[in-house]
Design a protein around this motif. Structure first.
Motif, PDB file in Angstrom:
ATOM      1  N   ILE A  47      26.606   5.334   8.849  1.00 36.38           N
ATOM      2  CA  ILE A  47      27.891   4.681   9.094  1.00 36.38           C
ATOM      3  C   ILE A  47      27.729   3.895  10.387  1.00 36.38           C
ATOM      4  O   ILE A  47      27.460   4.474  11.445  1.00 36.38           O
ATOM      5  N   VAL A  48      27.851   2.579  10.282  1.00 29.92           N
ATOM      6  CA  VAL A  48      27.694   1.682  11.424  1.00 29.92           C
ATOM      7  C   VAL A  48      29.090   1.315  11.921  1.00 29.92           C
ATOM      8  O   VAL A  48      29.945   0.904  11.133  1.00 29.92           O
ATOM      9  N   LEU A  49      29.313   1.459  13.230  1.00 33.60           N
ATOM     10  CA  LEU A  49      30.644   1.254  13.819  1.00 33.60           C
ATOM     11  C   LEU A  49      30.635   0.095  14.800  1.00 33.60           C
ATOM     12  O   LEU A  49      29.691  -0.064  15.581  1.00 33.60           O
ATOM     13  N   THR A  50      31.708  -0.711  14.749  1.00 29.82           N
ATOM     14  CA  THR A  50      31.911  -1.785  15.728  1.00 29.82           C
ATOM     15  C   THR A  50      33.333  -1.686  16.277  1.00 29.82           C
ATOM     16  O   THR A  50      34.265  -1.335  15.552  1.00 29.82           O
ATOM     17  N   SER A  56      29.093  -3.571  19.125  1.00 24.53           N
ATOM     18  CA  SER A  56      28.503  -2.411  18.459  1.00 24.53           C
ATOM     19  C   SER A  56      28.848  -1.126  19.203  1.00 24.53           C
ATOM     20  O   SER A  56      28.714  -1.051  20.429  1.00 24.53           O
ATOM     21  N   ILE A  57      29.300  -0.113  18.468  1.00 20.88           N
ATOM     22  CA  ILE A  57      29.577   1.203  19.039  1.00 20.88           C
ATOM     23  C   ILE A  57      28.409   2.142  18.755  1.00 20.88           C
ATOM     24  O   ILE A  57      28.131   3.048  19.517  1.00 20.88           O
ATOM     25  N   GLY A  58      27.738   1.935  17.644  1.00 25.37           N
ATOM     26  CA  GLY A  58      26.616   2.786  17.275  1.00 25.37           C
ATOM     27  C   GLY A  58      26.619   3.086  15.802  1.00 25.37           C
ATOM     28  O   GLY A  58      27.338   2.458  15.018  1.00 25.37           O
ATOM     29  N   ALA A  59      25.794   4.059  15.408  1.00 24.32           N
ATOM     30  CA  ALA A  59      25.680   4.440  14.003  1.00 24.32           C
ATOM     31  C   ALA A  59      25.550   5.952  13.899  1.00 24.32           C
ATOM     32  O   ALA A  59      24.960   6.596  14.776  1.00 24.32           O
ATOM     33  N   TRP A  60      26.115   6.493  12.839  1.00 27.34           N
ATOM     34  CA  TRP A  60      26.019   7.913  12.535  1.00 27.34           C
ATOM     35  C   TRP A  60      25.150   8.056  11.290  1.00 27.34           C
ATOM     36  O   TRP A  60      25.543   7.654  10.196  1.00 27.34           O
ATOM     37  N   SER A  61      23.974   8.616  11.443  1.00 29.97           N
ATOM     38  CA  SER A  61      23.066   8.809  10.314  1.00 29.97           C
ATOM     39  C   SER A  61      23.407  10.095   9.572  1.00 29.97           C
ATOM     40  O   SER A  61      23.720  11.111  10.194  1.00 29.97           O
ATOM     41  N   ALA A  62      23.330  10.031   8.266  1.00 34.56           N
ATOM     42  CA  ALA A  62      23.565  11.216   7.436  1.00 34.56           C
ATOM     43  C   ALA A  62      22.276  12.014   7.305  1.00 34.56           C
ATOM     44  O   ALA A  62      21.177  11.461   7.397  1.00 34.56           O
ATOM     45  N   ALA A  75      33.514  16.234  17.631  1.00 32.09           N
ATOM     46  CA  ALA A  75      34.794  15.655  18.045  1.00 32.09           C
ATOM     47  C   ALA A  75      34.642  14.774  19.279  1.00 32.09           C
ATOM     48  O   ALA A  75      35.254  13.699  19.361  1.00 32.09           O
ATOM     49  N   ALA A  76      33.833  15.185  20.247  1.00 29.01           N
ATOM     50  CA  ALA A  76      33.668  14.395  21.470  1.00 29.01           C
ATOM     51  C   ALA A  76      33.130  12.996  21.163  1.00 29.01           C
ATOM     52  O   ALA A  76      33.521  12.022  21.813  1.00 29.01           O
ATOM     53  N   THR A  77      32.276  12.871  20.172  1.00 30.45           N
ATOM     54  CA  THR A  77      31.743  11.563  19.760  1.00 30.45           C
ATOM     55  C   THR A  77      32.816  10.772  19.021  1.00 30.45           C
ATOM     56  O   THR A  77      33.026   9.584  19.287  1.00 30.45           O
ATOM     57  N   CYS A  78      33.514  11.428  18.097  1.00 29.50           N
ATOM     58  CA  CYS A  78      34.550  10.756  17.298  1.00 29.50           C
ATOM     59  C   CYS A  78      35.713  10.278  18.155  1.00 29.50           C
ATOM     60  O   CYS A  78      36.273   9.203  17.910  1.00 29.50           O
ATOM     61  N   ASP A  79      36.091  11.073  19.155  1.00 27.20           N
ATOM     62  CA  ASP A  79      37.245  10.736  19.982  1.00 27.20           C
ATOM     63  C   ASP A  79      37.040   9.436  20.757  1.00 27.20           C
ATOM     64  O   ASP A  79      38.008   8.816  21.186  1.00 27.20           O
ATOM     65  N   GLU A  80      35.802   8.998  20.923  1.00 25.00           N
ATOM     66  CA  GLU A  80      35.504   7.758  21.644  1.00 25.00           C
ATOM     67  C   GLU A  80      35.686   6.504  20.787  1.00 25.00           C
ATOM     68  O   GLU A  80      35.663   5.391  21.312  1.00 25.00           O
ATOM     69  N   ILE A  81      35.884   6.657  19.482  1.00 29.44           N
ATOM     70  CA  ILE A  81      36.000   5.513  18.573  1.00 29.44           C
ATOM     71  C   ILE A  81      37.453   5.033  18.563  1.00 29.44           C
ATOM     72  O   ILE A  81      38.352   5.769  18.159  1.00 29.44           O
ATOM     73  N   PRO A  82      37.704   3.793  19.016  1.00 34.61           N
ATOM     74  CA  PRO A  82      39.088   3.321  19.068  1.00 34.61           C
ATOM     75  C   PRO A  82      39.680   2.997  17.693  1.00 34.61           C
ATOM     76  O   PRO A  82      38.957   2.633  16.765  1.00 34.61           O
ATOM     77  N   THR A  83      40.992   3.123  17.613  1.00 36.36           N
ATOM     78  CA  THR A  83      41.727   2.679  16.433  1.00 36.36           C
ATOM     79  C   THR A  83      41.406   1.210  16.173  1.00 36.36           C
ATOM     80  O   THR A  83      41.197   0.441  17.102  1.00 36.36           O
ATOM     81  N   ASN A  84      41.374   0.829  14.918  1.00 37.88           N
ATOM     82  CA  ASN A  84      41.102  -0.532  14.458  1.00 37.88           C
ATOM     83  C   ASN A  84      39.666  -0.968  14.664  1.00 37.88           C
ATOM     84  O   ASN A  84      39.356  -2.151  14.539  1.00 37.88           O
ATOM     85  N   SER A  85      38.768  -0.011  14.982  1.00 39.17           N
ATOM     86  CA  SER A  85      37.349  -0.325  14.923  1.00 39.17           C
ATOM     87  C   SER A  85      37.004  -0.561  13.459  1.00 39.17           C
ATOM     88  O   SER A  85      37.792  -0.239  12.563  1.00 39.17           O
ATOM     89  N   ARG A  86      35.827  -1.110  13.206  1.00 39.59           N
ATOM     90  CA  ARG A  86      35.366  -1.349  11.838  1.00 39.59           C
ATOM     91  C   ARG A  86      34.168  -0.452  11.559  1.00 39.59           C
ATOM     92  O   ARG A  86      33.421  -0.110  12.468  1.00 39.59           O
ATOM     93  N   TYR A  87      34.003  -0.086  10.310  1.00 36.63           N
ATOM     94  CA  TYR A  87      32.816   0.678   9.917  1.00 36.63           C
ATOM     95  C   TYR A  87      32.257   0.097   8.633  1.00 36.63           C
ATOM     96  O   TYR A  87      32.960  -0.528   7.839  1.00 36.63           O
ATOM     97  N   THR A  88      30.963   0.305   8.440  1.00 35.77           N
ATOM     98  CA  THR A  88      30.295  -0.001   7.182  1.00 35.77           C
ATOM     99  C   THR A  88      29.342   1.150   6.887  1.00 35.77           C
ATOM    100  O   THR A  88      28.549   1.529   7.744  1.00 35.77           O
TER     101      THR A  88
END
Length: 111
Positions: A47-50, A56-62, A75-88
């Motif tokens: 999951i690539v996040l912007t 670029s915010i980073g990517a979460w590998s499965a 949670a500490a990683t997720c809490d840093e992702i702002p609302t209305n960011s995009r993911y692919t």
């Protein structure tokens, strides 16, 4: 030129769906290939996040096995992702050359 199955665009279309993150909670997700299919050895899913501005915010590998792709993001990683960011969500198959598909895409919503 038109075909009877013409979707109105060229190329593979990812499923558009929001990614919901809850403040204080981990992101936990498992996906499975459909219809009894398996992921070939060497398949990668991430999951690539912007940020809303496109940075670029980073990517979460499965963790990928033959039957699942699984994420457990703290949670500490997720809490840093702002609302209305995009993911692919990208899946890369170990073909020659490698083939990458965008399976899911959308905005990040928070609860």
């Amino acid at each position: 030129m038109s075909t009877s199955n013409d979707p109105g665009y060229l190329g593979y279309q990812p499923t558009l769906q929001p990614l919901k993150l809850t403040t204080g909670a981990s992101f936990v997700q498992t996906i499975q290939p459909s219809d009894g299919a398996v992921f070939p050895a060497g398949t990668q899913v991430s999951i690539v996040l912007t940020a809303p501005g496109g940075t670029s915010i980073g990517a979460w590998s499965a963790n990928v096995s033959s039957t699942t792709a699984t994420w457990t993001v703290p949670a500490a990683t997720c809490d840093e992702i702002p609302t209305n960011s995009r993911y692919t969500m990208l899946v890369t198959y170990p073909t020659s050359p490698a083939t990458t598909y965008a399976w899911y895409a959308g905005t990040v919503i928070r609860t």
